[in-house]
Write a protein that holds these residues in place. Structure first.
Motif, PDB file in Angstrom:
ATOM      1  N   LEU A 156       0.825  -1.217   0.000  1.00 45.51           N
ATOM      2  CA  LEU A 156       0.000   0.000   0.000  1.00 45.51           C
ATOM      3  C   LEU A 156       0.858   1.265   0.000  1.00 45.51           C
ATOM      4  N   VAL A 157       1.949   1.251   0.761  1.00 50.13           N
ATOM      5  CA  VAL A 157       2.854   2.403   0.784  1.00 50.13           C
ATOM      6  C   VAL A 157       3.418   2.651  -0.613  1.00 50.13           C
ATOM      7  N   HIS A 158       3.782   1.582  -1.293  1.00 51.09           N
ATOM      8  CA  HIS A 158       4.303   1.744  -2.654  1.00 51.09           C
ATOM      9  C   HIS A 158       3.236   2.296  -3.589  1.00 51.09           C
ATOM     10  N   MET A 159       2.007   1.827  -3.445  1.00 52.07           N
ATOM     11  CA  MET A 159       0.932   2.289  -4.325  1.00 52.07           C
ATOM     12  C   MET A 159       0.562   3.742  -4.061  1.00 52.07           C
ATOM     13  N   VAL A 166       3.063  -2.070  -7.057  1.00 55.23           N
ATOM     14  CA  VAL A 166       3.745  -3.359  -6.993  1.00 55.23           C
ATOM     15  C   VAL A 166       2.750  -4.515  -6.956  1.00 55.23           C
ATOM     16  N   LEU A 167       1.530  -4.237  -6.588  1.00 58.64           N
ATOM     17  CA  LEU A 167       0.501  -5.277  -6.567  1.00 58.64           C
ATOM     18  C   LEU A 167       0.268  -5.837  -7.968  1.00 58.64           C
ATOM     19  N   LEU A 168       0.370  -5.009  -8.976  1.00 53.81           N
ATOM     20  CA  LEU A 168       0.161  -5.468 -10.354  1.00 53.81           C
ATOM     21  C   LEU A 168       1.184  -6.527 -10.759  1.00 53.81           C
ATOM     22  N   ARG A 169       2.378  -6.458 -10.170  1.00 48.85           N
ATOM     23  CA  ARG A 169       3.423  -7.421 -10.528  1.00 48.85           C
ATOM     24  C   ARG A 169       3.082  -8.837 -10.105  1.00 48.85           C
ATOM     25  N   ILE A 170       2.264  -8.984  -9.068  1.00 46.66           N
ATOM     26  CA  ILE A 170       1.969 -10.312  -8.519  1.00 46.66           C
ATOM     27  C   ILE A 170       0.554 -10.783  -8.864  1.00 46.66           C
ATOM     28  N   MET A 171      -0.179  -9.984  -9.617  1.00 48.80           N
ATOM     29  CA  MET A 171      -1.515 -10.411 -10.046  1.00 48.80           C
ATOM     30  C   MET A 171      -1.364 -11.443 -11.166  1.00 48.80           C
ATOM     31  N   PRO A 172      -2.156 -12.517 -11.129  1.00 46.51           N
ATOM     32  CA  PRO A 172      -1.920 -13.620 -12.077  1.00 46.51           C
ATOM     33  C   PRO A 172      -2.451 -13.419 -13.483  1.00 46.51           C
TER      34      PRO A 172
END
Length: 180
Positions: A156-159, A166-172
């Motif tokens: 969340l801090v990164h977003m 960074v959440l997009l990097r780990i979405m499948p």
């Protein structure tokens, strides 16, 4: 928002499966005080967490060259925090189920995996040791919950604070670009 390189699909899928299984088992574990009928389910899911953690580690090593680099500069406090949190998550994924398995054995019981098979008994019955291992298992689960909170907070801090999703990097799935 900057969209960093994505993780391989297998890494993404295992990440989310493990996350769901762990959070579910933490919730079930906290419900045990009120409903001991959930104990066999809790133990079976713990075995699943241990197995998935092994699969996850093997997959990470297998895909090591395809993993995106950290968005944090090497040597920075954020980089150290990221690596520490990830290391502690892996330590918890392995140690908490093992502590539960040992606690169950020390209580004089075998661990069953969804009534399909029984895991080997690793230690003899020892009531005092069972209580100690149970306390360690519960304490480690609380630590895991806190570390999971830090992991989510970091994303969340990164977003929000750094405009790095960074959440997009780990979405499948590739349709995840709608999240930015």
């Amino acid at each position: 928002m900057k969209d960093a390189k994505r993780y391989p699909l297998s890494v993404c899928l295992i990440h989310w499966i493990v996350a769901i299984v762990i959070v579910g088992n933490l919730v079930i574990g906290w419900m045990l005080d009120d409903n001991m009928d959930l104990m066999d389910l809790h133990k079976s899911i713990g075995v699943l967490v241990l197995a998935l953690a092994g699969v996850r580690l093997i997959n990470i090593f297998r895909k090591k060259k395809k993993l995106p680099p950290s968005v944090n500069p090497k040597g920075s406090l954020q980089y150290t925090a990221e690596k520490t949190v990830h290391g502690l998550l892996y330590l918890c994924m392995l140690s908490i189920p093992l502590l539960g398995w040992l606690k169950t054995n020390a209580a004089g019981h075998a661990v069953h995996f969804f009534s399909l098979y029984s895991l080997p008994v690793l230690i003899d019955k020892n009531r005092a040791l069972s209580h100690l291992l149970g306390d360690l298992h519960s304490g480690a689960a609380l630590i895991l919950a806190a570390i999971l909170g830090l992991h989510v907070l970091g994303a969340l801090v990164h977003m929000v604070g750094k405009s790095e999703n960074v959440l997009l990097r780990i979405m499948p799935f590739k349709t995840r670009s709608t999240l930015s």
